[in-house]
Motif scaffolding. Structure first.
Motif, PDB file in Angstrom:
ATOM      1  N   THR A 188       0.723  -1.546  -0.189  1.00 11.71           N
ATOM      2  CA  THR A 188       0.164   0.006   0.087  1.00 11.71           C
ATOM      3  C   THR A 188       1.127   1.733  -0.076  1.00 11.71           C
ATOM      4  N   GLY A 189       2.179   1.393   0.827  1.00  7.98           N
ATOM      5  CA  GLY A 189       2.935   2.389   0.434  1.00  7.98           C
ATOM      6  C   GLY A 189       3.231   3.535   2.190  1.00  7.98           C
ATOM      7  N   LEU A 190       1.534   2.470   2.828  1.00  6.58           N
ATOM      8  CA  LEU A 190       0.520   3.219   3.230  1.00  6.58           C
ATOM      9  C   LEU A 190       1.516   2.559   5.656  1.00  6.58           C
ATOM     10  N   ASP A 191       0.890   3.881   5.834  1.00  7.80           N
ATOM     11  CA  ASP A 191       1.306   3.900   7.656  1.00  7.80           C
ATOM     12  C   ASP A 191       0.630   3.041   8.136  1.00  7.80           C
ATOM     13  N   GLY A 192       0.675   2.224   8.666  1.00  9.34           N
ATOM     14  CA  GLY A 192      -0.545   1.065   9.034  1.00  9.34           C
ATOM     15  C   GLY A 192      -0.575   1.828  10.183  1.00  9.34           C
ATOM     16  N   LYS A 193       0.301   2.756  10.872  1.00  7.10           N
ATOM     17  CA  LYS A 193      -0.489   2.905  12.630  1.00  7.10           C
ATOM     18  C   LYS A 193      -1.266   3.905  13.046  1.00  7.10           C
ATOM     19  N   MET A 194      -0.854   4.355  11.852  1.00 13.60           N
ATOM     20  CA  MET A 194      -1.238   5.734  10.749  1.00 13.60           C
ATOM     21  C   MET A 194      -2.937   4.967  10.836  1.00 13.60           C
ATOM     22  N   ILE A 195      -2.826   4.653  10.243  1.00 14.14           N
ATOM     23  CA  ILE A 195      -4.713   4.218   9.255  1.00 14.14           C
ATOM     24  C   ILE A 195      -5.473   3.144  10.791  1.00 14.14           C
ATOM     25  N   LEU A 196      -4.590   2.729  12.071  1.00 13.14           N
ATOM     26  CA  LEU A 196      -5.114   2.086  13.188  1.00 13.14           C
ATOM     27  C   LEU A 196      -5.604   3.454  13.455  1.00 13.14           C
ATOM     28  N   ASN A 197      -4.934   4.243  13.848  1.00 15.10           N
ATOM     29  CA  ASN A 197      -5.281   5.113  14.300  1.00 15.10           C
ATOM     30  C   ASN A 197      -6.258   6.098  14.287  1.00 15.10           C
ATOM     31  N   ARG A 198      -6.770   6.173  12.592  1.00 16.81           N
ATOM     32  CA  ARG A 198      -7.524   7.479  11.826  1.00 16.81           C
ATOM     33  C   ARG A 198      -9.214   6.033  12.535  1.00 16.81           C
TER      34      ARG A 198
END
Length: 83
Positions: A64-74
């Motif tokens: 994904t190129g995404l920060d998974g921690k940021m996704i979980l926080n969101r």
């Protein structure tokens, strides 16, 4: 909810990645809500730890190129808003 046809691209791999991530988000939300998720013909269940591990994995970042921690926080922020 977004119409799946709108999400489809000309790249089937991108479509697959979107479907995998969308399923992980759905699973996470269900597990946070206290629901159990099982596989249809097996007696195994998906755990919240497994879904969180997916989001925090190198594999998730790779596809994904995404920060998974940021996704979980969101997801957690959205969950607390919806409560």
């Amino acid at each position: 909810m977004v119409n799946e046809k709108e999400l489809r691209s000309k790249d089937p791999y991108l479509d697959l990645i979107r479907m995998v991530v969308n399923q992980a988000i759905e699973d996470y939300n269900r597990l946070i809500a206290g629901k159990k998720i099982s596989f249809s013909r097996q007696c195994s269940f998906v755990s919240l730890d497994e879904v969180i591990s997916f989001f925090l994995s190198e594999y998730f970042y790779f596809i994904t190129g995404l920060d998974g921690k940021m996704i979980l926080n969101r997801l957690n922020e959205l969950g607390s808003v919806n409560e």
